[in-house]
Design a protein around this motif. Structure first.
Motif, short mmCIF file in Angstrom:
data_model
loop_
_atom_site.label_atom_id
_atom_site.label_comp_id
_atom_site.label_asym_id
_atom_site.label_seq_id
_atom_site.Cartn_x
_atom_site.Cartn_y
_atom_site.Cartn_z
N ARG A 99 -0.17 12.59 -0.64
CA ARG A 99 -0.60 12.59 0.55
C ARG A 99 -1.20 14.35 0.64
NH1 ARG A 99 -0.95 8.49 4.87
NH2 ARG A 99 -2.19 9.45 6.07
N VAL A 100 -2.61 13.73 1.08
CA VAL A 100 -3.64 14.64 1.71
C VAL A 100 -3.15 15.13 3.25
CG1 VAL A 100 -6.30 15.83 0.85
CG2 VAL A 100 -4.99 13.94 -0.84
N SER A 101 -2.74 16.65 3.04
CA SER A 101 -2.65 16.69 4.10
C SER A 101 -3.32 18.41 4.13
CB SER A 101 -0.76 17.04 4.64
OG SER A 101 -0.51 15.30 4.74
N GLY A 156 -6.18 1.64 -0.79
CA GLY A 156 -5.61 3.10 -0.98
C GLY A 156 -6.06 3.44 -2.23
N ARG A 157 -5.93 4.85 -1.83
CA ARG A 157 -6.99 5.70 -2.98
C ARG A 157 -6.55 5.73 -4.49
NH1 ARG A 157 -7.62 7.37 2.56
NH2 ARG A 157 -9.86 8.42 2.43
N ALA A 158 -7.69 6.81 -5.14
CA ALA A 158 -7.12 6.60 -6.54
C ALA A 158 -8.38 8.26 -6.63
CB ALA A 158 -7.82 5.89 -7.58
N SER A 181 1.01 -1.38 0.18
CA SER A 181 0.07 0.06 0.26
C SER A 181 0.82 1.24 -0.17
CB SER A 181 -1.09 -0.30 1.33
OG SER A 181 -1.75 -1.32 1.04
N MET A 182 0.36 2.61 -0.17
CA MET A 182 1.30 3.23 -0.37
C MET A 182 1.15 4.70 0.96
SD MET A 182 1.05 4.64 -4.75
CE MET A 182 -0.19 5.83 -4.54
N ARG A 183 1.33 5.66 0.85
CA ARG A 183 0.97 6.42 2.07
C ARG A 183 0.33 7.57 1.49
NH1 ARG A 183 6.26 10.02 2.90
NH2 ARG A 183 5.27 11.93 3.99
N GLY A 184 0.53 7.33 0.34
CA GLY A 184 -0.65 8.20 -0.60
C GLY A 184 -1.74 8.96 -1.45
N ALA A 185 -2.51 8.71 -2.27
CA ALA A 185 -3.28 8.41 -3.54
C ALA A 185 -2.76 8.59 -4.89
CB ALA A 185 -3.94 9.83 -3.53
N TRP A 212 -10.55 2.02 -0.59
CA TRP A 212 -10.83 1.06 0.50
C TRP A 212 -9.29 1.22 0.85
CZ3 TRP A 212 -11.15 -1.03 -4.43
CH2 TRP A 212 -9.91 -2.07 -4.24
N SER A 213 -9.59 0.72 2.57
CA SER A 213 -8.66 0.94 3.31
C SER A 213 -7.53 0.12 3.26
CB SER A 213 -9.18 1.01 4.77
OG SER A 213 -8.62 0.72 5.45
N ASP A 214 -6.54 -0.02 3.82
CA ASP A 214 -5.50 -1.66 4.31
C ASP A 214 -5.13 -1.70 5.56
OD1 ASP A 214 -2.75 1.39 3.75
OD2 ASP A 214 -4.16 0.92 5.48
N ASP A 215 -6.28 -1.55 6.10
CA ASP A 215 -6.60 -2.36 7.04
C ASP A 215 -7.62 -3.67 7.09
OD1 ASP A 215 -7.84 -3.25 9.72
OD2 ASP A 215 -8.18 -0.74 10.89
P1 AMP Z 1 -7.10 4.59 4.94
O1 AMP Z 1 -7.91 4.50 4.40
O2 AMP Z 1 -6.27 5.34 6.20
O3 AMP Z 1 -6.55 2.44 5.15
O4 AMP Z 1 -6.20 4.82 3.38
C1 AMP Z 1 -6.75 3.83 3.01
C2 AMP Z 1 -5.23 4.20 1.62
O5 AMP Z 1 -5.63 5.60 1.51
C3 AMP Z 1 -4.09 4.19 2.15
O6 AMP Z 1 -3.44 3.20 1.98
C4 AMP Z 1 -2.64 5.44 1.43
O7 AMP Z 1 -2.73 4.60 0.21
C5 AMP Z 1 -4.29 6.28 1.29
N1 AMP Z 1 -4.37 7.34 2.19
C6 AMP Z 1 -4.56 6.82 3.48
N2 AMP Z 1 -4.13 8.54 3.43
C7 AMP Z 1 -4.69 9.32 3.24
C8 AMP Z 1 -3.83 11.28 2.55
N3 AMP Z 1 -3.84 12.27 4.05
N4 AMP Z 1 -3.94 11.33 1.12
C9 AMP Z 1 -3.35 10.78 0.49
N5 AMP Z 1 -3.87 9.75 0.38
C10 AMP Z 1 -3.97 8.38 1.55
#
Ligand code: AMP
Length: 266
Positions: A147-149, A229-231, A123-127, A196-199
């Motif tokens: 990463r959206v912050s 991940g997120r697209a 999984s990536m840390r961002g989208a 969808w979540s990587d949890d």
């Molecule tokens: P999560 O719903 O937090 O499990 O996130 C699912 C996926 O969305 C993660 O594996 C990331 O690839 C991506 N993601 C999570 N947080 C962010 C963020 N703040 N900005 C962009 N992508 C995110």
């Protein structure tokens, strides 16, 4: 979008990693006076959510003049009836199609998220940023994504949201996802988003679009699957990488539920 007037705010960001690989993250945008409390909550979450796997937890705080903060209205929440993963994904694809995302592009996104979005299959840390027509990946770092912050929901809206949805600490997932989706949707070049979540224990996902809202779909993956991940699907004719990625990463945005005004912060 409108501008806010207030004092100094703080973007608080947390990320955990082990052996150089991203594990989890979180972000808040809060008045400076409460930043230490939110930072401690994120630190605690980073430590506990990774089940002892994290080797490093990084907290970053940036001060933000309140005048720079934009307020956007939260997307409307729609819960889609679905019972199986194929049902949810078919429905997601049909909604995306009706919002101008080609089947090629939605297939690229679904397959990438399914198999682990980064080139290493994690999984990536961002989208991902995906051309809504061609399906081409447009983000310049496919290992990390965007990463959206600098984003949060206003205090009053958080309270109203918890009262209605019971979505609570330590991980108010739905509120956080709606907050991110509402910031992403505010960008004019964005057509839609899929997530969808990587949890492994959290199987709800969504598709979202500025004019059509935030559509929750359960289950978007089988329980126990550790990838997500997120697209973000963009209209390539409107997309300006420098401007738009700067907006997603660094433009301070507060999300307000429709009809809930935050008088304490205003
Ligand atoms: P999560 O719903 O937090 O499990 O996130 C699912 C996926 O969305 C993660 O594996 C990331 O690839 C991506 N993601 C999570 N947080 C962010 C963020 N703040 N900005 C962009 N992508 C995110």
């Amino acid at each position: 979008m409108s501008e806010r007037s207030d004092d100094i705010w703080c973007s608080v960001r947390m990320r955990t990693s082990a052996s150089g690989a991203h594990l989890s993250g979180g972000e808040r945008l809060v008045p400076l006076v409460s930043a230490h409390v939110r930072a401690a909550e994120l630190l605690q979450r980073g430590i506990s959510s990774t089940g002892g796997r994290a080797a490093s937890v990084v907290l970053t705080c940036d001060l933000v003049p309140a005048d720079d903060i934009l307020t956007v209205t939260a997307l409307e929440i729609i819960t889609e009836p679905a019972t199986t993963v194929p049902d949810s994904r078919t429905r997601a694809q049909s909604l995306l199609r009706s919002w101008g995302v080609s089947d090629v592009a939605s297939r690229v996104a679904i397959a990438s998220i399914e198999h682990g979005v980064s080139p290493m299959g994690r999984s990536m840390r961002g989208a991902m940023i995906i051309d809504a027509a061609s399906g081409a990946r447009l983000e310049d770092d496919p290992e990390r994504g965007v990463r959206v912050s600098f984003v949060d929901m206003t205090e009053a809206s958080c309270r109203a949201f918890s009262a209605e949805h019971g979505d609570q600490l330590p991980r108010p997932r739905m509120r956080e996802a709606l907050t991110l989706a509402s910031k992403i949707a505010a960008l004019p070049s964005v057509r839609a988003e899929l997530c969808w979540s990587d949890d492994p224990d959290y199987v709800t996902g969504y598709v979202a679009c500025r004019s059509e809202g935030y559509h929750r779909l359960t289950p978007m993956k089988q329980a126990g699957v550790p990838t997500g991940g997120r697209a973000i699907f963009v209209d390539a004719r409107l997309y300006d990488p420098l401007r738009d990625i700067e907006f997603l990463r660094r433009a301070p945005v507060l999300v307000e539920l429709s009809g809930v005004t935050d008088t304490e912060e205003a």
